[in-house]
Structure formats: structure tokens, C-alpha cells
Scaffold this active site. Structure first.
Site, PDB file in Angstrom:
ATOM      1  N   ARG A 243      26.891  -9.809  17.892  1.00 19.17           N
ATOM      2  CA  ARG A 243      27.842  -9.019  18.708  1.00 19.17           C
ATOM      3  C   ARG A 243      29.229  -9.662  18.758  1.00 19.17           C
ATOM      4  NH1 ARG A 243      23.478  -8.740  22.348  1.00 19.17           N
ATOM      5  NH2 ARG A 243      22.349  -6.785  22.111  1.00 19.17           N
TER       6      ARG A 243
ATOM      7  N   LYS B 189      42.451  -5.218  12.862  1.00 20.38           N
ATOM      8  CA  LYS B 189      41.720  -4.094  12.265  1.00 20.38           C
ATOM      9  C   LYS B 189      40.897  -4.659  11.115  1.00 20.38           C
ATOM     10  CE  LYS B 189      43.982  -0.177  11.474  1.00 20.38           C
ATOM     11  NZ  LYS B 189      45.108   0.775  11.272  1.00 20.38           N
TER      12      LYS B 189
ATOM     13  N   GLU C 236      54.576  -4.157   1.683  1.00 22.24           N
ATOM     14  CA  GLU C 236      54.259  -3.995   3.112  1.00 22.24           C
ATOM     15  C   GLU C 236      55.425  -4.482   3.988  1.00 22.24           C
ATOM     16  OE1 GLU C 236      51.949  -2.374   4.624  1.00 22.24           O
ATOM     17  OE2 GLU C 236      49.998  -2.546   3.657  1.00 22.24           O
TER      18      GLU C 236
ATOM     19  N   LYS D 138      55.124  -7.017  13.153  1.00 27.56           N
ATOM     20  CA  LYS D 138      53.816  -6.344  13.238  1.00 27.56           C
ATOM     21  C   LYS D 138      53.143  -6.607  14.582  1.00 27.56           C
ATOM     22  CE  LYS D 138      49.447  -5.138  11.221  1.00 27.56           C
ATOM     23  NZ  LYS D 138      48.546  -5.049  10.083  1.00 27.56           N
TER      24      LYS D 138
ATOM     25  N   GLU E  37      44.825   1.496  18.967  1.00 25.02           N
ATOM     26  CA  GLU E  37      45.163   2.800  18.382  1.00 25.02           C
ATOM     27  C   GLU E  37      44.686   3.969  19.217  1.00 25.02           C
ATOM     28  OE1 GLU E  37      44.572   3.356  14.204  1.00 25.02           O
ATOM     29  OE2 GLU E  37      45.494   1.457  13.727  1.00 25.02           O
TER      30      GLU E  37
ATOM     31  N   ARG F 249      49.505   8.103  16.377  1.00 33.75           N
ATOM     32  CA  ARG F 249      50.822   8.292  15.754  1.00 33.75           C
ATOM     33  C   ARG F 249      51.505   6.935  15.629  1.00 33.75           C
ATOM     34  NH1 ARG F 249      52.921  12.288  20.063  1.00 33.75           N
ATOM     35  NH2 ARG F 249      51.830  10.697  21.237  1.00 33.75           N
TER      36      ARG F 249
ATOM     37  N   ASN G 134      51.643   3.259   9.805  1.00 26.61           N
ATOM     38  CA  ASN G 134      50.896   3.978   8.770  1.00 26.61           C
ATOM     39  C   ASN G 134      51.804   4.575   7.697  1.00 26.61           C
ATOM     40  OD1 ASN G 134      48.321   3.445   9.711  1.00 26.61           O
ATOM     41  ND2 ASN G 134      48.420   5.110  11.196  1.00 26.61           N
TER      42      ASN G 134
ATOM     43  N   HIS H 194      50.803   5.142   4.014  1.00 26.85           N
ATOM     44  CA  HIS H 194      49.342   5.076   3.903  1.00 26.85           C
ATOM     45  C   HIS H 194      48.679   6.454   3.849  1.00 26.85           C
ATOM     46  CE1 HIS H 194      50.284   0.975   4.925  1.00 26.85           C
ATOM     47  NE2 HIS H 194      49.040   0.599   4.757  1.00 26.85           N
TER      48      HIS H 194
ATOM     49  N   HIS I 296      46.368   5.433   0.929  1.00 22.19           N
ATOM     50  CA  HIS I 296      44.904   5.261   1.018  1.00 22.19           C
ATOM     51  C   HIS I 296      44.154   6.240   0.107  1.00 22.19           C
ATOM     52  CE1 HIS I 296      44.571   2.805   5.020  1.00 22.19           C
ATOM     53  NE2 HIS I 296      44.819   2.042   3.981  1.00 22.19           N
TER      54      HIS I 296
ATOM     55  N   HIS J 136      46.622  -2.723  -3.142  1.00 21.31           N
ATOM     56  CA  HIS J 136      46.917  -1.961  -1.918  1.00 21.31           C
ATOM     57  C   HIS J 136      48.428  -1.789  -1.737  1.00 21.31           C
ATOM     58  CE1 HIS J 136      46.592  -0.547   2.196  1.00 21.31           C
ATOM     59  NE2 HIS J 136      47.401  -1.502   2.580  1.00 21.31           N
TER      60      HIS J 136
HETATM   61  N1  LIG Z   1      43.527  -4.931   8.295  1.00 21.65           N
HETATM   62  C1  LIG Z   1      44.756  -4.592   8.073  1.00 21.65           C
HETATM   63  O1  LIG Z   1      45.519  -4.343   8.995  1.00 21.65           O
HETATM   64  C2  LIG Z   1      45.241  -4.510   6.670  1.00 21.65           C
HETATM   65  C3  LIG Z   1      46.608  -4.380   6.405  1.00 21.65           C
HETATM   66  C4  LIG Z   1      47.032  -4.354   5.083  1.00 21.65           C
HETATM   67  C5  LIG Z   1      46.108  -4.450   4.063  1.00 21.65           C
HETATM   68  N2  LIG Z   1      44.792  -4.571   4.352  1.00 21.65           N
HETATM   69  C6  LIG Z   1      43.809  -4.659   3.275  1.00 21.65           C
HETATM   70  O2  LIG Z   1      44.080  -5.781   2.459  1.00 21.65           O
HETATM   71  C7  LIG Z   1      43.498  -5.548   1.175  1.00 21.65           C
HETATM   72  C8  LIG Z   1      44.447  -6.002   0.082  1.00 21.65           C
HETATM   73  O3  LIG Z   1      44.727  -7.353   0.219  1.00 21.65           O
HETATM   74  P1  LIG Z   1      45.211  -8.259  -1.010  1.00 21.65           P
HETATM   75  O4  LIG Z   1      46.229  -7.538  -1.779  1.00 21.65           O
HETATM   76  O5  LIG Z   1      45.510  -9.584  -0.453  1.00 21.65           O
HETATM   77  O6  LIG Z   1      43.932  -8.251  -1.958  1.00 21.65           O
HETATM   78  P2  LIG Z   1      42.856  -9.369  -2.320  1.00 21.65           P
HETATM   79  O7  LIG Z   1      42.302  -9.991  -1.119  1.00 21.65           O
HETATM   80  O8  LIG Z   1      41.890  -8.690  -3.243  1.00 21.65           O
HETATM   81  O9  LIG Z   1      43.682 -10.457  -3.127  1.00 21.65           O
HETATM   82  C9  LIG Z   1      44.261 -10.106  -4.340  1.00 21.65           C
HETATM   83  C10 LIG Z   1      43.861 -11.075  -5.452  1.00 21.65           C
HETATM   84  O10 LIG Z   1      44.565 -12.301  -5.291  1.00 21.65           O
HETATM   85  C11 LIG Z   1      43.670 -13.402  -5.428  1.00 21.65           C
HETATM   86  N3  LIG Z   1      44.218 -14.492  -4.631  1.00 21.65           N
HETATM   87  C12 LIG Z   1      44.144 -14.642  -3.295  1.00 21.65           C
HETATM   88  N4  LIG Z   1      44.899 -15.702  -2.906  1.00 21.65           N
HETATM   89  C13 LIG Z   1      45.437 -16.233  -4.023  1.00 21.65           C
HETATM   90  C14 LIG Z   1      46.306 -17.312  -4.275  1.00 21.65           C
HETATM   91  N5  LIG Z   1      46.827 -18.030  -3.285  1.00 21.65           N
HETATM   92  N6  LIG Z   1      46.654 -17.572  -5.548  1.00 21.65           N
HETATM   93  C15 LIG Z   1      46.180 -16.818  -6.571  1.00 21.65           C
HETATM   94  N7  LIG Z   1      45.364 -15.753  -6.396  1.00 21.65           N
HETATM   95  C16 LIG Z   1      45.002 -15.466  -5.139  1.00 21.65           C
HETATM   96  C17 LIG Z   1      42.357 -12.859  -4.958  1.00 21.65           C
HETATM   97  O11 LIG Z   1      41.287 -13.603  -5.475  1.00 21.65           O
HETATM   98  C18 LIG Z   1      42.391 -11.434  -5.495  1.00 21.65           C
HETATM   99  O12 LIG Z   1      41.963 -11.415  -6.821  1.00 21.65           O
HETATM  100  C19 LIG Z   1      43.198  -4.079   1.108  1.00 21.65           C
HETATM  101  O13 LIG Z   1      41.813  -3.866   1.171  1.00 21.65           O
HETATM  102  C20 LIG Z   1      43.874  -3.510   2.325  1.00 21.65           C
HETATM  103  O14 LIG Z   1      43.227  -2.368   2.817  1.00 21.65           O
HETATM  104  C21 LIG Z   1      44.355  -4.614   5.618  1.00 21.65           C
END
Ligand SMILES: NC(=O)c1ccc[n+]([C@@H]2O[C@H](COP(=O)([O-])OP(=O)(O)OC[C@H]3O[C@@H](n4cnc5c(N)ncnc54)[C@H](O)[C@@H]3O)[C@@H](O)[C@H]2O)c1
Length: 389
Positions: A143, A165, A207, A249, A259, A263, A267, A270, A274, A287
Site C-alpha cells: 500500500r 504522476k 518539455e 512545474k 488533477e 484543464r 497537458n 499531449h 500521447h 516522448h
Molecule cells: N510522470 C510524469 O509526469 C511524466 C512527465 C513526462 C514524461 N513522462 C514519461 O517519461 C517517459 C520518457 O522518459 P525518457 O525520455 O527519459 O525515456 P527513458 O526512461 O526510456 O530514457 C531514454 C533512454 O535513455 C537511456 N538513458 C537514461 N539515462 C541515461 C544517461 N544518463 N546516459 C545515457 N543514456 C541514458 C535509457 O536507458 C533509455 O534508453 C515516458 O514514458 C513519459 O510518459 C512522465
């Protein structure tokens, strides 16, 4: 026994009256989550902050991916051990496809056979995928066990690790299974950006551009003025970028952390971004790239309505192009159709309580959230970006 002894331990005393005879019984559960985002530059600083965030935990369960583990795992695990924690680590395959129910179940099985208790801590060590996956696993295990985000991609430092999130994807929609669960803390070490490819730096900057458009002309101008340094991995510029992203942020999230109001300017990009990730199978596009393209489509809708001046649209497109982020179908995987994208927005519509919310910019720092965007407006904006039928 003739004399009573006072029991040791926490004393709990209650004296509830009988319940009222009428009306519902109202259950209240107030949450006031606070956590700090530490922006660091060196492994020493990062490890110091992390040691504090352990806060007496006996076990640190590190969730990471295989790329990050190979690059930085050894040093981080050693630091956690010297801070007194027993370290266990689980690395999932790198990439968006690991943000899945299947990987979450594997992680819960791993935790179930471990010593991790509710006083211990899970550390999400990686990009946005790991922060989302690790945070969700932590939110449900027993939990909820505390978790700390140590983002290693720029995207996660400026966005994914912040806001609580947490989720995994489902073939039907992105982030369909998840929760709100705030981290105990975040340590964003910009030094990790040294090993990021340019494409991943750009995805993180997307972003940031979003935050500039919706909330901060000064931040937008900073990115314009420093695009080359940021894309070149200049740590001074990246530190400013990450600190301000965290400030913007967290301030926006604080207005509505769970949330209640769907609104949300955050987003922006997105509503199309998405679905674009969903129809391309959570693989070929990062992303941040999907969000970049989404921002262009959504800004075109605003411009066609006469809400966003053309020069402002051009300024956004130009900055995205400077960062080599996709602004046109030719920079996306082949074979995308407007019909498939519009179909994929249907699930988002359900998640957003029945109507799709479009964040339409009217100038830098100002947005209007509209729920009356018609399909032909979406089609026209997609067509202007080269996506037909
Ligand atoms: N929760 C939220 O509010 C929120 C906000 C924005 C994005 N997201 C989510 O984040 C995800 C995308 O994140 P991302 O782009 O970081 O993707 P990711 O976590 O897949 O990382 C991208 C790639 O970079 C590599 N990597 C990580 N750190 C590294 C480093 N220091 N040096 C070299 N390579 C490295 C990883 O192994 C991976 O292959 C999506 O799923 C998106 O939905 C969530």
C-alpha cells in the site's frame, strides 16, 4: 499482581461517542505532501543528498534500466552501501516498452521475495520510464513504500521525475494504469546528461519549451538564446534549465496536485502527443518528440482559430526545428494517418471525463483550454503538418 505497571510503548487513547443516527458518515483523508528537488552537478553532491533521503532505511531497492545500470549503477550502489543501506537492484530493459504491467508484476515479485519493509525506500534510478514504473510499483507495494527519484535523462529531470504522476502504459492508451504518489525527494544530477545522446537532450528540451509556452516567456527566451549550449550538453546552461523547470512545474502542480480539474496547461502538446505514441507502438518516437509534434498541431489549431498570432507559431516551430524535433510528418515514422490518430484520442477523451481538452496557446505564457475543437479542425492542423486522411 497487586501493583500495576505502566506498559511501555506508544499509548493510544480514544473515546468516540456513538455515531449520529442520520446522514452519511464522512471519511476524510487529507494529504499534504512536500518534497524537495535537489539539483546537483557532481556524484559527491548527489550521493550526499541521497544518503539524507534514505532517512534511516535499512534496505534500498533500486529500480533502473540496463543502460543506466551499466553506466552508473556501480558507483550509486556503492554510495548507498556506504550510507548504511543494504542494496538490492533490478534492471529492466531500457526503453518505453518496459513501462508495462508485465514489468511492474516482475518488480512486485522481486520485492515480495526481498527484505524491503515500509520503512525502507525504493530508488527509481533512470529516465522517465523508470520514474513512472518505479513510482507506481512503490505506490502499490504494501500500500505504498517511500520512493526517491534519481532522474538520469534530461526529460526526467525537467518533467518525468516531478509531480507524483506514476503509471505504466497499456496497448489501448498511454499511462492507463497508474496513481498519484509523490516521491520522498528528487535528486536531479545534471552531470548524468553528459552521456546522453543529442536526440535525448532535445527530447528533454521539448518539455522545457512546453513550459516556456504555457507559463514563462523568460524561460522560452532562455532556451532560444542557449539552444546550442543546451544541445551541446553545457552543464551551466543545463543546470539553469533544470532548476527553472523544477520551479515552474512544481508551482503549477501545487495549484492542483491530484488533477481535480482536468484543464491543465501542462497537458499542452499531449492531446496529440500521447495518441501519437500509442499509434506508433511506444517505440520509435521519444516522448519529448511526440510532445514536440503535438505542440505544433495544437498551436496550428489555435492559429487557425485566430487565437495565436502567426509570428508566435513560427517562433515555436523555429525553436523546435533548431532542436531537430519533429514538426512535420516527414520527421515521423511513415504511414501515419489522421484517422488512426483521431481514433486514439478517443481513449484520452474517456480519461479526461468525456471531452477532450485542448490546451491552445494564445501567446507566450497564456493558454486557453478548449473542449470544443471539432474533428475538421484537427484534420486541418494535421494536414498542415503533412498527415492526411
Ligand atoms: N510522470 C510524469 O509526469 C511524466 C512527465 C513526462 C514524461 N513522462 C514519461 O517519461 C517517459 C520518457 O522518459 P525518457 O525520455 O527519459 O525515456 P527513458 O526512461 O526510456 O530514457 C531514454 C533512454 O535513455 C537511456 N538513458 C537514461 N539515462 C541515461 C544517461 N544518463 N546516459 C545515457 N543514456 C541514458 C535509457 O536507458 C533509455 O534508453 C515516458 O514514458 C513519459 O510518459 C512522465
Amino acid at each position: 499482581m497487586d501493583s500495576l505497571t505502566v506498559p511501555t510503548g506508544l499509548h493510544v487513547h480514544d473515546d468516540f461517542p456513538l455515531a449520529d443516527e442520520r446522514g452519511p458518515i464522512v471519511a476524510a483523508a487529507r494529504r499534504a505532501d512536500r518534497y524537495a528537488v535537489h539539483v546537483t552537478r557532481t556524484a559527491d553532491e548527489t550521493e550526499r543528498e541521497l544518503a539524507r533521503l534514505l532517512d534511516g532505511a535499512r534496505v534500498a531497492a533500486v529500480v533502473t534500466d540496463d543502460t543506466v545500470e551499466a553506466l552508473y549503477g556501480g558507483r550509486l550502489y556503492a554510495a548507498l552501501r556506504s550510507a548504511g543501506a543494504h542494496v538490492m537492484a533490478h534492471a529492466v530493459p531500457a526503453g518505453e516498452r518496459s513501462k508495462s504491467l508485465d514489468q511492474a508484476v516482475r518488480l512486485w515479485n522481486w520485492l515480495a521475495h526481498s527484505e524491503l519493509g515500509r520503512r525502507d525506500v525504493l530508488i527509481a534510478f533512470g529516465g522517465g520510464v523508470i520514474c513512472d514504473l518505479g513510482g507506481w510499483v512503490a505506490s502499490a507495494y504494501m500500500r505504498g513504500v517511500p520512493y526517491v527519484n534519481v532522474p538520469t535523462t534530461l526529460l526526467a529531470m525537467v518533467d518525468g521525475a516531478l509531480g507524483g504522476k506514476v503509471a505504466v502504459n497499456h496497448p489501448v492508451a498511454k499511462n492507463l494504469l497508474g496513481a498519484f504518489e509523490q516521491p520522498r525527494g528528487v535528486v536531479a544530477d545534471v552531470g548524468y546528461a553528459r552521456s546522453l545522446e543529442r536526440r535525448h537532450l532535445a527530447a528533454g528540451i521539448a518539455e522545457c519549451i512546453k513550459k516556456g509556452v504555457i507559463a514563462s516567456p523568460a524561460y522560452f527566451a532562455f532556451i532560444e538564446d542557449n539552444a546550442a549550449a543546451l544541445l551541446g550538453g553545457d552543464l551551466d546552461a543545463l543546470e539553469v534549465l533544470v532548476r527553472s523547470a523544477a520551479a515552474i512545474k512544481t508551482a503549477l502542480i501545487e495549484r492542483d496536485p491530484y488533477e481535480d480539474d482536468l484543464r491543465r496547461p501542462l497537458n499542452f502538446g499531449h492531446t496529440i502527443g500521447h495518441p501519437l505514441e500509442t499509434v506508433t507502438g511506444y517505440g520509435p518516437l521519444l516522448h519529448g518528440e511526440a510532445v514536440a509534434f503535438g505542440m505544433v498541431v495544437e498551436s496550428r489549431i489555435a492559429a487557425r482559430r485566430g487565437w495565436l498570432p502567426e509570428p508566435a507559431l513560427e517562433r515555436l516551430v523555429e525553436l523546435l526545428e533548431t532542436c531537430r524535433l519533429p514538426v512535420h510528418a516527414r520527421e515521423l515514422p511513415a504511414g501515419l494517418s489522421a484517422a488512426a490518430l483521431i481514433r486514439a484520442t478517443a481513449k484520452v477523451r474517456l480519461i479526461r471525463a468525456g471531452s477532450l481538452r485542448w490546451v491552445l496557446p494564445t501567446e507566450l505564457g497564456q493558454t486557453v483550454i478548449a473542449d470544443d475543437v471539432r474533428e475538421e479542425e484537427i484534420r486541418a492542423a494535421l494536414a498542415a503538418c503533412g498527415i492526411l486522411e
